[in-house]
Design a protein around this motif. Structure first.
Motif, PDB file in Angstrom:
ATOM      1  N   ILE A  90      10.652   1.957   7.833  1.00  0.00           N
ATOM      2  CA  ILE A  90       9.600   1.513   7.254  1.00  0.00           C
ATOM      3  C   ILE A  90       9.072  -0.141   7.800  1.00  0.00           C
ATOM      4  O   ILE A  90       7.815   0.062   7.425  1.00  0.00           O
ATOM      5  CB  ILE A  90      10.126   0.964   5.733  1.00  0.00           C
ATOM      6  CG1 ILE A  90      10.464   2.773   4.954  1.00  0.00           C
ATOM      7  CG2 ILE A  90       9.373   0.749   5.019  1.00  0.00           C
ATOM      8  CD1 ILE A  90      11.398   2.208   3.776  1.00  0.00           C
ATOM      9  N   ASN A 121       7.390   0.088  10.966  1.00  0.00           N
ATOM     10  CA  ASN A 121       6.040   1.371  10.771  1.00  0.00           C
ATOM     11  C   ASN A 121       6.487   2.235  11.654  1.00  0.00           C
ATOM     12  O   ASN A 121       5.331   3.058  12.949  1.00  0.00           O
ATOM     13  CB  ASN A 121       4.764   0.392  11.263  1.00  0.00           C
ATOM     14  CG  ASN A 121       4.049   0.856  10.443  1.00  0.00           C
ATOM     15  OD1 ASN A 121       3.523   2.212  10.595  1.00  0.00           O
ATOM     16  ND2 ASN A 121       2.646  -0.066  11.213  1.00  0.00           N
ATOM     17  N   ARG A 147      -6.917  -4.547   5.590  1.00  0.00           N
ATOM     18  CA  ARG A 147      -6.528  -2.593   6.160  1.00  0.00           C
ATOM     19  C   ARG A 147      -3.847  -3.758   5.844  1.00  0.00           C
ATOM     20  O   ARG A 147      -3.704  -2.950   5.758  1.00  0.00           O
ATOM     21  CB  ARG A 147      -6.255  -2.650   6.950  1.00  0.00           C
ATOM     22  CG  ARG A 147      -6.712  -0.735   6.657  1.00  0.00           C
ATOM     23  CD  ARG A 147      -7.450  -0.320   7.857  1.00  0.00           C
ATOM     24  NE  ARG A 147      -7.080   0.307   8.793  1.00  0.00           N
ATOM     25  CZ  ARG A 147      -7.988   1.643   9.106  1.00  0.00           C
ATOM     26  NH1 ARG A 147      -8.859   1.928   9.031  1.00  0.00           N
ATOM     27  NH2 ARG A 147      -6.872   1.902   9.397  1.00  0.00           N
ATOM     28  N   ARG A 167      -3.085  -3.826   3.271  1.00  0.00           N
ATOM     29  CA  ARG A 167      -2.094  -3.683   2.574  1.00  0.00           C
ATOM     30  C   ARG A 167      -0.914  -2.760   3.548  1.00  0.00           C
ATOM     31  O   ARG A 167      -0.189  -1.905   2.184  1.00  0.00           O
ATOM     32  CB  ARG A 167      -3.670  -2.229   2.176  1.00  0.00           C
ATOM     33  CG  ARG A 167      -3.361  -1.104   1.175  1.00  0.00           C
ATOM     34  CD  ARG A 167      -4.104  -0.560   0.562  1.00  0.00           C
ATOM     35  NE  ARG A 167      -5.381  -1.205   1.207  1.00  0.00           N
ATOM     36  CZ  ARG A 167      -6.264  -0.314   1.980  1.00  0.00           C
ATOM     37  NH1 ARG A 167      -6.498   0.539   1.855  1.00  0.00           N
ATOM     38  NH2 ARG A 167      -7.232  -0.387   1.964  1.00  0.00           N
ATOM     39  N   ARG A 168      -1.220  -3.223   4.036  1.00  0.00           N
ATOM     40  CA  ARG A 168       0.315  -2.019   4.612  1.00  0.00           C
ATOM     41  C   ARG A 168       1.410  -2.676   4.576  1.00  0.00           C
ATOM     42  O   ARG A 168       1.895  -1.679   4.231  1.00  0.00           O
ATOM     43  CB  ARG A 168       0.040  -1.651   6.561  1.00  0.00           C
ATOM     44  CG  ARG A 168       1.085  -1.194   7.333  1.00  0.00           C
ATOM     45  CD  ARG A 168       0.363  -1.668   8.583  1.00  0.00           C
ATOM     46  NE  ARG A 168      -0.759  -0.056   9.124  1.00  0.00           N
ATOM     47  CZ  ARG A 168      -0.422   0.376  10.292  1.00  0.00           C
ATOM     48  NH1 ARG A 168       0.390   0.619  11.273  1.00  0.00           N
ATOM     49  NH2 ARG A 168      -1.480   1.717  10.049  1.00  0.00           N
ATOM     50  N   ASP A 183       2.029  -4.425   1.530  1.00  0.00           N
ATOM     51  CA  ASP A 183       2.003  -3.901   0.247  1.00  0.00           C
ATOM     52  C   ASP A 183       3.572  -2.427   0.231  1.00  0.00           C
ATOM     53  O   ASP A 183       3.807  -2.221  -0.788  1.00  0.00           O
ATOM     54  CB  ASP A 183       0.706  -4.278  -0.424  1.00  0.00           C
ATOM     55  CG  ASP A 183       0.753  -5.217  -1.016  1.00  0.00           C
ATOM     56  OD1 ASP A 183       1.123  -6.070  -0.946  1.00  0.00           O
ATOM     57  OD2 ASP A 183      -0.867  -5.084  -0.701  1.00  0.00           O
ATOM     58  N   ASP A 184       2.315  -1.459   1.215  1.00  0.00           N
ATOM     59  CA  ASP A 184       2.762  -0.144   1.313  1.00  0.00           C
ATOM     60  C   ASP A 184       4.214   0.298   1.308  1.00  0.00           C
ATOM     61  O   ASP A 184       5.780   0.737   0.900  1.00  0.00           O
ATOM     62  CB  ASP A 184       1.963   0.633   2.099  1.00  0.00           C
ATOM     63  CG  ASP A 184       0.278   0.566   1.458  1.00  0.00           C
ATOM     64  OD1 ASP A 184      -0.298   0.653   0.356  1.00  0.00           O
ATOM     65  OD2 ASP A 184      -0.183   1.409   2.446  1.00  0.00           O
ATOM     66  N   MET A 185       4.643  -0.807   2.841  1.00  0.00           N
ATOM     67  CA  MET A 185       6.403  -0.928   2.964  1.00  0.00           C
ATOM     68  C   MET A 185       7.186  -1.625   2.054  1.00  0.00           C
ATOM     69  O   MET A 185       8.075  -0.905   1.634  1.00  0.00           O
ATOM     70  CB  MET A 185       6.226  -1.898   4.100  1.00  0.00           C
ATOM     71  CG  MET A 185       5.336  -1.676   5.972  1.00  0.00           C
ATOM     72  SD  MET A 185       5.600  -3.092   6.603  1.00  0.00           S
ATOM     73  CE  MET A 185       4.972  -2.469   7.985  1.00  0.00           C
ATOM     74  N   ALA A 242       6.412  -0.960  -1.225  1.00  0.00           N
ATOM     75  CA  ALA A 242       6.330  -0.020  -2.171  1.00  0.00           C
ATOM     76  C   ALA A 242       7.438   1.766  -2.006  1.00  0.00           C
ATOM     77  O   ALA A 242       8.068   1.940  -2.715  1.00  0.00           O
ATOM     78  CB  ALA A 242       4.626   0.780  -2.073  1.00  0.00           C
ATOM     79  N   ALA A 243       7.569   1.412   0.037  1.00  0.00           N
ATOM     80  CA  ALA A 243       7.972   2.736  -0.034  1.00  0.00           C
ATOM     81  C   ALA A 243       9.353   2.312   0.386  1.00  0.00           C
ATOM     82  O   ALA A 243      10.105   3.396   0.638  1.00  0.00           O
ATOM     83  CB  ALA A 243       7.577   2.663   1.736  1.00  0.00           C
ATOM     84  N   LYS A 286       2.652 -10.725   5.627  1.00  0.00           N
ATOM     85  CA  LYS A 286       1.458 -10.439   6.066  1.00  0.00           C
ATOM     86  C   LYS A 286       0.504 -11.611   6.995  1.00  0.00           C
ATOM     87  O   LYS A 286       0.557 -11.164   7.689  1.00  0.00           O
ATOM     88  CB  LYS A 286       0.334 -11.125   4.824  1.00  0.00           C
ATOM     89  CG  LYS A 286       0.753  -9.126   3.531  1.00  0.00           C
ATOM     90  CD  LYS A 286      -0.114  -9.539   2.188  1.00  0.00           C
ATOM     91  CE  LYS A 286       0.257  -9.203   1.378  1.00  0.00           C
ATOM     92  NZ  LYS A 286       0.057  -9.181   0.197  1.00  0.00           N
TER      93      LYS A 286
END
Length: 316
Positions: free
Chosen positions: A54, A57, A217, A220-221, A223-225, A227-228, A274
RNA sequence: GGCGAGGUAGCUCAGUUGGUAGAGCACGCGACUGAAAAUCGCGGUGUCGACGGUUCAAUUCCGCCCCUCGCCA
């Protein structure tokens, strides 16, 4: 250059793709490999670690079933990794794929690793963790003494490397001590153009997107990590044993460990991740600008399919 | 409302016994051969909260006002 390539120069079977984070590089590479009926060799210093998919990436299920990817998630995060080992693994993999007659797409965001895969970098000296630790201690106590010793034992290297950079100085001295001979002699030009191992075409994704959009972007990536399940991923990885020094350098490891230990908030960890990712993207852009013989391909908001088509068109 | 602390770079803060200011982070550029998502180099940041007073000179001293935080009412 192997003889088969000399006979067929119009269709190079090695295509390299460099790109900064968050530009859709792995999607483009996936489509390229698909069209070329080839497989992918990843040139990324952090995606090599298993169990850190995660935060580093690594491509998801969808991408993995599309084409085969090599040198991803194959090293335990407790293990210390080096470019030299990567170079060996990459060459072995690429040689095998080509022997099988398959096209190879080399994809990555680590400039040095990409050069290691494509060329024959000469790595001098070995690696000894205890020696390195000792030199680090000496550097902290007696910087001038370390510099003098390097200048005495290997003046040629001392004249070329950045003497303000502890990593460079320590590595150089380490190499002399272990092997008598330090970093490969040579001009800066030679350092930049190591002998090419494979005839190839090199492309790099050039962001055409507005800088602010790109930044959003990247953020957000992160944040997505989270969340994952990035936090859980790091917790799991370190529960299996202390993470190696090199694995700890991945963006998110230190930050999320601090969070797990109650030293910082998750929000603070995310902010730091970030910032580091933005800085990484900037340094990658510096690599992109100076890679030798590179063709820049506009990317960013474009459909990966279209970007891949453009690259294929340019290869013809 | 009273008392206390504070308002300085995009952020966190340091500093000037009065001569218009700095560090880290962020940001921009660069370097890069066994740590490279690492490491290192270079660069610009600014009505020093507002207004007035003292002074050759105020971000610094004085007055007043505004704002923030804390404690007490």
């Amino acid at each position: 250059m192997p003889p088969d390539e000399a006979m067929c120069p119009s269709s190079p079977s090695v295509v390299a793709l460099f790109g900064a984070t968050a530009l859709g590089k792995s999607e483009v590479a996936g489509r390229l490999a698909e069209r070329l009926h080839g497989e992918i060799v990843v040139a990324d210093s952090m995606q090599v670690y298993r169990g850190l998919g995660i935060i580093t990436n690594q491509p998801g299920e969808a991408e993995l079933t599309r084409v085969r990817r090599h040198l991803v998630g194959y090293v335990a995060p407790q293990e210390e990794f080096t470019v030299a080992r990567y170079a060996r693994d990459a060459h072995e993999t690429i040689d095998r794929l080509r022997a099988e007659g398959r096209a190879v797409v080399i994809e990555g965001g680590s400039g040095l690793y990409l050069r290691a895969a494509l060329g024959d970098l000469e790595f001098a000296g070995g690696f000894d963790a205890s020696l390195r630790r000792e030199l680090e201690r000496r550097w902290a106590d007696d910087r001038d003494g370390v510099l003098l010793e390097l200048q005495r034992r290997d003046p040629a290297t001392a004249a070329v490397i950045d003497l303000l950079n502890p990593r460079r100085v320590i590595r150089a001295l380490e190499a002399v001590i272990l092997h008598g001979e330090a970093l490969p002699a040579g001009t800066r030009e030679a350092l930049w153009r190591p002998p090419e191992r494979y005839a190839h075409r090199l492309f790099a994704l050039q962001p055409v997107t507005d800088a602010a959009v790109l930044t959003r972007r990247i953020e957000r990536r992160v944040d997505d990590m989270l969340a994952a399940g990035a936090l859980e991923e790091v917790a799991r990885a370190r529960a299996a044993g202390p993470l190696s020094r090199t694995a700890r350098q991945a963006i998110g490891v230190q930050e999320l460990c601090a969070c797990l230990d109650g030293e910082t908030s998750l929000a603070a960890a995310a902010a730091r991740m970030k910032a580091r990712t933005r800085a990484l993207a900037r340094r990658q852009a510096t690599w992109m600008r100076k890679l030798p013989a590179v063709s820049l391909v506009p990317a960013g908001e474009r459909d990966p399919e279209a970007v891949a088509d453009e690259i294929l068109g340019r290869i013809q």
